[in-house]
Design a protein around this motif. Structure first.
Motif, PDB file in Angstrom:
ATOM      1  N   VAL A 105       0.796  -1.230   0.000  1.00  0.00           N
ATOM      2  CA  VAL A 105       0.000   0.000   0.000  1.00  0.00           C
ATOM      3  C   VAL A 105       0.835   1.290   0.000  1.00  0.00           C
ATOM      4  CG1 VAL A 105      -0.420  -0.102   2.509  1.00  0.00           C
ATOM      5  CG2 VAL A 105      -1.972   1.181   1.080  1.00  0.00           C
ATOM      6  N   SER A 106       1.984   1.300   0.659  1.00  0.00           N
ATOM      7  CA  SER A 106       2.727   2.567   0.769  1.00  0.00           C
ATOM      8  C   SER A 106       3.108   3.180  -0.583  1.00  0.00           C
ATOM      9  CB  SER A 106       3.962   2.404   1.645  1.00  0.00           C
ATOM     10  OG  SER A 106       3.567   2.386   2.997  1.00  0.00           O
ATOM     11  N   PRO A 107       3.675   2.402  -1.514  1.00  0.00           N
ATOM     12  CA  PRO A 107       4.008   3.004  -2.814  1.00  0.00           C
ATOM     13  C   PRO A 107       2.779   3.548  -3.550  1.00  0.00           C
ATOM     14  CG  PRO A 107       5.038   0.839  -2.586  1.00  0.00           C
ATOM     15  CD  PRO A 107       4.120   0.997  -1.419  1.00  0.00           C
ATOM     16  N   ILE A 108       1.638   2.888  -3.371  1.00  0.00           N
ATOM     17  CA  ILE A 108       0.411   3.367  -4.023  1.00  0.00           C
ATOM     18  C   ILE A 108      -0.035   4.677  -3.373  1.00  0.00           C
ATOM     19  CG2 ILE A 108      -2.072   2.868  -4.356  1.00  0.00           C
ATOM     20  CD1 ILE A 108      -0.717   0.893  -6.062  1.00  0.00           C
ATOM     21  N   ALA A 109       0.061   4.730  -2.025  1.00  0.00           N
ATOM     22  CA  ALA A 109      -0.369   5.942  -1.303  1.00  0.00           C
ATOM     23  C   ALA A 109       0.585   7.111  -1.551  1.00  0.00           C
ATOM     24  CB  ALA A 109      -0.469   5.644   0.189  1.00  0.00           C
ATOM     25  N   ALA A 110       1.741   6.835  -2.155  1.00  0.00           N
ATOM     26  CA  ALA A 110       2.695   7.917  -2.434  1.00  0.00           C
ATOM     27  C   ALA A 110       2.462   8.538  -3.814  1.00  0.00           C
ATOM     28  CB  ALA A 110       4.118   7.378  -2.339  1.00  0.00           C
ATOM     29  N   LEU A 111       1.552   7.972  -4.603  1.00  0.00           N
ATOM     30  CA  LEU A 111       1.339   8.495  -5.965  1.00  0.00           C
ATOM     31  C   LEU A 111       0.443   9.740  -5.918  1.00  0.00           C
ATOM     32  CD1 LEU A 111       0.696   5.077  -7.782  1.00  0.00           C
ATOM     33  CD2 LEU A 111       2.793   6.472  -7.864  1.00  0.00           C
ATOM     34  N   PRO A 112       0.932  10.854  -6.468  1.00  0.00           N
ATOM     35  CA  PRO A 112       0.173  12.111  -6.367  1.00  0.00           C
ATOM     36  C   PRO A 112      -1.250  12.012  -6.918  1.00  0.00           C
ATOM     37  CG  PRO A 112       2.379  12.520  -7.237  1.00  0.00           C
ATOM     38  CD  PRO A 112       2.238  11.044  -7.128  1.00  0.00           C
ATOM     39  N   PHE A 113      -1.440  11.300  -8.039  1.00  0.00           N
ATOM     40  CA  PHE A 113      -2.799  11.265  -8.617  1.00  0.00           C
ATOM     41  C   PHE A 113      -3.748  10.431  -7.755  1.00  0.00           C
ATOM     42  CE2 PHE A 113      -0.456   7.853 -10.726  1.00  0.00           C
ATOM     43  CZ  PHE A 113      -1.312   6.782 -10.599  1.00  0.00           C
ATOM     44  N   VAL A 114      -3.200   9.446  -7.023  1.00  0.00           N
ATOM     45  CA  VAL A 114      -4.032   8.657  -6.105  1.00  0.00           C
ATOM     46  C   VAL A 114      -4.438   9.555  -4.932  1.00  0.00           C
ATOM     47  CG1 VAL A 114      -4.078   6.701  -4.484  1.00  0.00           C
ATOM     48  CG2 VAL A 114      -3.004   6.433  -6.732  1.00  0.00           C
ATOM     49  N   ARG A 115      -3.457  10.281  -4.386  1.00  0.00           N
ATOM     50  CA  ARG A 115      -3.748  11.149  -3.234  1.00  0.00           C
ATOM     51  C   ARG A 115      -4.767  12.223  -3.598  1.00  0.00           C
ATOM     52  NH1 ARG A 115      -0.914   9.398   0.773  1.00  0.00           N
ATOM     53  NH2 ARG A 115      -2.042  10.851   2.081  1.00  0.00           N
ATOM     54  N   GLU A 116      -4.576  12.814  -4.759  1.00  0.00           N
ATOM     55  CA  GLU A 116      -5.516  13.870  -5.176  1.00  0.00           C
ATOM     56  C   GLU A 116      -6.945  13.353  -5.184  1.00  0.00           C
ATOM     57  OE1 GLU A 116      -4.576  15.739  -9.020  1.00  0.00           O
ATOM     58  OE2 GLU A 116      -2.667  16.187  -8.011  1.00  0.00           O
ATOM     59  N   ALA A 117      -7.134  12.173  -5.781  1.00  0.00           N
ATOM     60  CA  ALA A 117      -8.488  11.619  -5.889  1.00  0.00           C
ATOM     61  C   ALA A 117      -9.053  11.289  -4.505  1.00  0.00           C
ATOM     62  CB  ALA A 117      -8.464  10.369  -6.774  1.00  0.00           C
ATOM     63  N   MET A 118      -8.227  10.731  -3.631  1.00  0.00           N
ATOM     64  CA  MET A 118      -8.709  10.346  -2.299  1.00  0.00           C
ATOM     65  C   MET A 118      -9.023  11.581  -1.452  1.00  0.00           C
ATOM     66  SD  MET A 118      -8.880   7.115  -2.404  1.00  0.00           S
ATOM     67  CE  MET A 118      -9.076   7.110  -4.181  1.00  0.00           C
ATOM     68  N   VAL A 119      -8.107  12.569  -1.482  1.00  0.00           N
ATOM     69  CA  VAL A 119      -8.306  13.772  -0.668  1.00  0.00           C
ATOM     70  C   VAL A 119      -9.605  14.474  -1.084  1.00  0.00           C
ATOM     71  CG1 VAL A 119      -7.383  16.080  -0.190  1.00  0.00           C
ATOM     72  CG2 VAL A 119      -5.879  14.094  -0.066  1.00  0.00           C
ATOM     73  N   ARG A 120      -9.854  14.522  -2.392  1.00  0.00           N
ATOM     74  CA  ARG A 120     -11.086  15.162  -2.874  1.00  0.00           C
ATOM     75  C   ARG A 120     -12.314  14.468  -2.274  1.00  0.00           C
ATOM     76  NH1 ARG A 120     -11.254  14.162  -8.246  1.00  0.00           N
ATOM     77  NH2 ARG A 120      -9.114  14.891  -8.482  1.00  0.00           N
ATOM     78  N   GLN A 121     -12.309  13.126  -2.323  1.00  0.00           N
ATOM     79  CA  GLN A 121     -13.450  12.376  -1.759  1.00  0.00           C
ATOM     80  C   GLN A 121     -13.579  12.613  -0.250  1.00  0.00           C
ATOM     81  OE1 GLN A 121     -14.009   8.217  -2.466  1.00  0.00           O
ATOM     82  NE2 GLN A 121     -13.191   8.314  -4.530  1.00  0.00           N
ATOM     83  N   GLN A 122     -12.426  12.663   0.428  1.00  0.00           N
ATOM     84  CA  GLN A 122     -12.448  12.832   1.892  1.00  0.00           C
ATOM     85  C   GLN A 122     -13.006  14.206   2.268  1.00  0.00           C
ATOM     86  OE1 GLN A 122      -8.318  11.966   2.455  1.00  0.00           O
ATOM     87  NE2 GLN A 122      -8.618   9.822   1.945  1.00  0.00           N
ATOM     88  N   GLN A 123     -12.609  15.224   1.518  1.00  0.00           N
ATOM     89  CA  GLN A 123     -13.113  16.570   1.828  1.00  0.00           C
ATOM     90  C   GLN A 123     -14.625  16.633   1.599  1.00  0.00           C
ATOM     91  OE1 GLN A 123     -10.375  18.735  -0.677  1.00  0.00           O
ATOM     92  NE2 GLN A 123      -9.018  19.197   1.056  1.00  0.00           N
ATOM     93  N   GLU A 124     -15.066  15.913   0.590  1.00  0.00           N
ATOM     94  CA  GLU A 124     -16.498  15.839   0.299  1.00  0.00           C
ATOM     95  C   GLU A 124     -17.247  15.197   1.480  1.00  0.00           C
ATOM     96  OE1 GLU A 124     -19.610  16.793  -1.761  1.00  0.00           O
ATOM     97  OE2 GLU A 124     -17.568  17.284  -2.440  1.00  0.00           O
TER      98      GLU A 124
END
Ligand code: DC
Length: 234
Positions: A105-124
């Motif tokens: 999971v760590s390398p996946i969680a380090a990918l900027p496009f993954v983080r962007e998509a997740m952060v957007r959902q979390q803020q929602e």
């Protein structure tokens, strides 16, 4: 008078009991609980199941293309009332906790496009407030203006022991040394990555729970919650 609902951000190292305390607090307050680590784990599981790897490394281009197809949601367990992670409509709550997912999971969680998509959902998800969110970057990136921020930590050995007990408690095979290595490796990657590295927000309260019981933590957290409301004049 109806109490004003706030946002509670709980960040910290892996396996330090963050989720247990965040879940408990949410239940106690009637707040929504969101485990953001589960979201990164679900993306990882998707990549594993769809062969989006080149050897050991995520195939970034293929994963980025697949992102719009990855839907993550939470469904309340009717018995425990705890949210269970769903990946494209399938319950993956138990699967995403297994060691093969943890190890990737760590390398996946380090990918900027993954983080962007997740952060957007979390803020929602936090729009209505009344939320307890646990993760690594909640107080720093997702909700920098959360009213209550807690940064949780414990020694790597204590955390590996807890993870070991959790897995064996569920009847899964586990190797303490392997888990300890995994905990240390993830600490390193999580706090050294370029995007949103794990760090304590300047206004977060530090909780080292190496020598604390769950009951003690719970009391500590509830007191911080009440204190926050008092300071806000609610
Ligand atoms: O808390 P956890 O062990 O389930 O987290 C899984 C991984 O996801 C871990 O490598 C850290 C990462 N993560 C993150 O980068 N940002 C978050 N908000 C939550 C988890």
């Amino acid at each position: 008078m109806e109490q004003k609902k706030i946002i509670i951000a709980i960040d910290g190292h892996s396996s330090c009991g963050k989720s247990t305390m965040a879940k408990d607090l949410a239940r106690e307050l009637g707040y929504i609980y969101v485990d953001t680590g589960a979201m990164y784990r679900a993306v990882t599981l998707y990549a594993m199941e769809h062969g989006l790897y080149q050897g050991d490394r995520p195939d970034e281009a293929a994963l980025e293309k697949a992102m719009p197809q990855i839907r993550i949601s939470f469904r309340l367990d009717p018995q425990t009332h705890v949210p269970r992670t769903q990946l494209n409509g399938h319950d993956v709550e138990d699967r995403i906790r297994m060691l093969d997912v943890s190890a990737r999971v760590s390398p996946i969680a380090a990918l900027p496009f993954v983080r962007e998509a997740m952060v957007r959902q979390q803020q929602e998800m936090g729009r209505q407030r009344g939320i307890v969110m646990d993760g690594r970057d909640i107080g720093t990136v997702v909700f920098p203006s959360a009213e209550l921020k807690v940064f949780v930590t414990a020694s790597a050995e204590v955390r590996a022991r807890r993870r070991y007990d959790e897995l064996t408690g569920k009847g899964q095979a586990a190797d303490y040394e392997e888990i300890l290595r995994n905990v240390q490796e993830r600490d390193y990657i999580d706090s050294h990555r370029a995007v949103s590295p794990l760090r304590q927000a300047p206004d977060a309260l530090l909780l080292d729970n190496s020598a604390m019981s769950i009951t003690e933590q719970k009391a500590w957290l509830l007191e911080r919650f009440r204190e926050t409301l008092r300071k806000m004049g609610k």
